[in-house]
Scaffold this motif. Structure first.
Motif, PDB file in Angstrom:
ATOM      1  N   THR A 105      -1.111   3.982   1.552  1.00 11.52           N
ATOM      2  CA  THR A 105      -0.188   4.416   2.379  1.00 11.52           C
ATOM      3  C   THR A 105       1.207   5.014   1.597  1.00 11.52           C
ATOM      4  O   THR A 105       2.354   5.950   2.210  1.00 11.52           O
ATOM      5  N   ASP A 106       1.889   3.797   1.248  1.00 12.83           N
ATOM      6  CA  ASP A 106       3.197   3.507   0.666  1.00 12.83           C
ATOM      7  C   ASP A 106       2.541   3.524  -1.059  1.00 12.83           C
ATOM      8  O   ASP A 106       2.123   3.384  -0.747  1.00 12.83           O
ATOM      9  N   PRO A 107       3.470   4.501  -1.612  1.00 19.14           N
ATOM     10  CA  PRO A 107       3.022   4.431  -3.755  1.00 19.14           C
ATOM     11  C   PRO A 107       3.919   4.047  -4.048  1.00 19.14           C
ATOM     12  O   PRO A 107       3.283   3.549  -5.164  1.00 19.14           O
ATOM     13  N   ARG A 108       5.014   2.846  -3.440  1.00 21.22           N
ATOM     14  CA  ARG A 108       5.426   2.070  -4.213  1.00 21.22           C
ATOM     15  C   ARG A 108       5.015   0.773  -3.716  1.00 21.22           C
ATOM     16  O   ARG A 108       5.722   0.255  -4.642  1.00 21.22           O
ATOM     17  N   SER A 109       3.915   0.498  -2.401  1.00 29.15           N
ATOM     18  CA  SER A 109       3.618  -0.784  -2.763  1.00 29.15           C
ATOM     19  C   SER A 109       2.682  -1.228  -3.341  1.00 29.15           C
ATOM     20  O   SER A 109       1.646  -0.750  -3.946  1.00 29.15           O
ATOM     21  N   ALA A 110       2.571  -2.718  -3.525  1.00 25.53           N
ATOM     22  CA  ALA A 110       1.293  -3.256  -4.796  1.00 25.53           C
ATOM     23  C   ALA A 110       1.537  -4.578  -3.620  1.00 25.53           C
ATOM     24  O   ALA A 110       0.945  -5.866  -4.337  1.00 25.53           O
ATOM     25  N   PRO A 111       0.423  -4.950  -2.642  1.00 29.59           N
ATOM     26  CA  PRO A 111       0.550  -5.853  -2.047  1.00 29.59           C
ATOM     27  C   PRO A 111      -0.462  -6.095  -3.096  1.00 29.59           C
ATOM     28  O   PRO A 111      -1.094  -7.966  -2.385  1.00 29.59           O
ATOM     29  N   HIS A 112      -1.870  -6.374  -3.338  1.00 31.32           N
ATOM     30  CA  HIS A 112      -2.615  -6.220  -4.336  1.00 31.32           C
ATOM     31  C   HIS A 112      -1.934  -7.417  -5.448  1.00 31.32           C
ATOM     32  O   HIS A 112      -2.452  -8.107  -6.408  1.00 31.32           O
ATOM     33  N   GLY A 113      -1.097  -7.528  -5.669  1.00 30.15           N
ATOM     34  CA  GLY A 113       0.149  -8.128  -6.606  1.00 30.15           C
ATOM     35  C   GLY A 113       0.258  -7.303  -8.466  1.00 30.15           C
ATOM     36  O   GLY A 113       0.284  -7.946  -8.859  1.00 30.15           O
ATOM     37  N   GLY A 114      -1.033  -6.558  -7.918  1.00 28.80           N
ATOM     38  CA  GLY A 114      -0.630  -5.640  -9.190  1.00 28.80           C
ATOM     39  C   GLY A 114       0.171  -4.285  -9.950  1.00 28.80           C
ATOM     40  O   GLY A 114       1.325  -4.646  -8.780  1.00 28.80           O
ATOM     41  N   GLU A 115       0.334  -3.436  -9.982  1.00 30.66           N
ATOM     42  CA  GLU A 115       0.529  -1.575 -10.362  1.00 30.66           C
ATOM     43  C   GLU A 115       0.682  -1.635  -8.856  1.00 30.66           C
ATOM     44  O   GLU A 115      -0.871  -0.998  -8.452  1.00 30.66           O
ATOM     45  N   SER A 116       1.628  -0.510  -8.244  1.00 31.21           N
ATOM     46  CA  SER A 116       1.891   0.229  -7.533  1.00 31.21           C
ATOM     47  C   SER A 116       1.488   1.966  -8.319  1.00 31.21           C
ATOM     48  O   SER A 116       1.187   1.716  -9.473  1.00 31.21           O
ATOM     49  N   LEU A 117       1.291   2.818  -6.884  1.00 35.33           N
ATOM     50  CA  LEU A 117       0.174   4.379  -7.499  1.00 35.33           C
ATOM     51  C   LEU A 117       1.488   4.788  -8.108  1.00 35.33           C
ATOM     52  O   LEU A 117       1.219   5.391  -9.020  1.00 35.33           O
ATOM     53  N   LEU A 118       2.641   4.497  -7.437  1.00 39.05           N
ATOM     54  CA  LEU A 118       3.670   5.270  -8.870  1.00 39.05           C
ATOM     55  C   LEU A 118       3.643   4.720  -9.634  1.00 39.05           C
ATOM     56  O   LEU A 118       3.698   5.785 -11.342  1.00 39.05           O
TER      57      LEU A 118
END
Length: 188
Positions: A105-118
């Motif tokens: 839901t948040d294209p700026r987030s990267a809770p996995h520690g990799g790249e965000s979608l953005l």
């Protein structure tokens, strides 16, 4: 003068339920068979002056089956999934349901520690805009389906959440024409 860039989604390496984040598997038996079967209809891609691929095994194998002899491009690495690498979406959802919701839901987030979608979309767009292709030339790149999806979002200047509504089948092609920052989607 415009350039032409055709993105070709790699052949299949696993069935849908077994798809893993950032997976570097070889083509599976069905993927090999489909690539061999489709090779005659995709043979025109070998006429491109430049042929690239994502560095993954299945992208390199797809290019080889089709006779493209593509050059691996590190900029075309699949979406960096950090600690989720190698897991399925189902596995991660069971372990980290809130993190998956945030990621979707948040294209700026990267809770996995990799790249965000953005960040991922911008990276692929950056490669398109700085592509090693001269004016008037045609390039082909065998890529992960995720890269085709990111390229579509970038080229169409679509909101990042559009990424989740795009399906890219194995061996699908997308042709783009244009100049840096001013791409057009070519449908045939």
């Amino acid at each position: 003068m415009h350039v032409r860039m055709t993105l070709l989604a790699a052949g299949r390496s696993s069935i849908g339920a077994d798809v893993r984040f950032d997976d570097d598997r070889s083509l599976d038996a069905a993927g090999w068979e489909e690539a061999v079967r489709r090779a005659p209809t995709l043979s025109h891609l070998a006429a491109a002056q430049l042929r690239y691929c994502s560095p993954s095994t299945r992208c390199r194998e797809t290019g080889a089956v089709l006779g493209l002899s593509p050059l691996a491009q590190p900029a075309l690495l699949d979406w960096d999934m950090g600690r989720w690498r190698g897991a399925t979406l189902t596995e991660v959802t069971v372990r980290e349901p809130e993190a998956v919701h945030q990621w979707r839901t948040d294209p700026r987030s990267a809770p996995h520690g990799g790249e965000s979608l953005l960040t991922f979309i911008r990276r692929i767009g950056g490669w398109l805009d700085t592509r090693p292709v001269a004016a008037g030339e045609w390039a082909v790149a065998v890529t992960e389906p995720s890269i085709v999806r990111a390229a579509l979002c970038y080229v169409l200047k679509a909101p990042p959440h559009t990424y989740w509504h795009l399906d890219v089948q194995p061996l699908a092609t997308l042709t783009l024409t244009g100049l840096t920052g001013d791409w057009r989607l070519e449908l045939r």
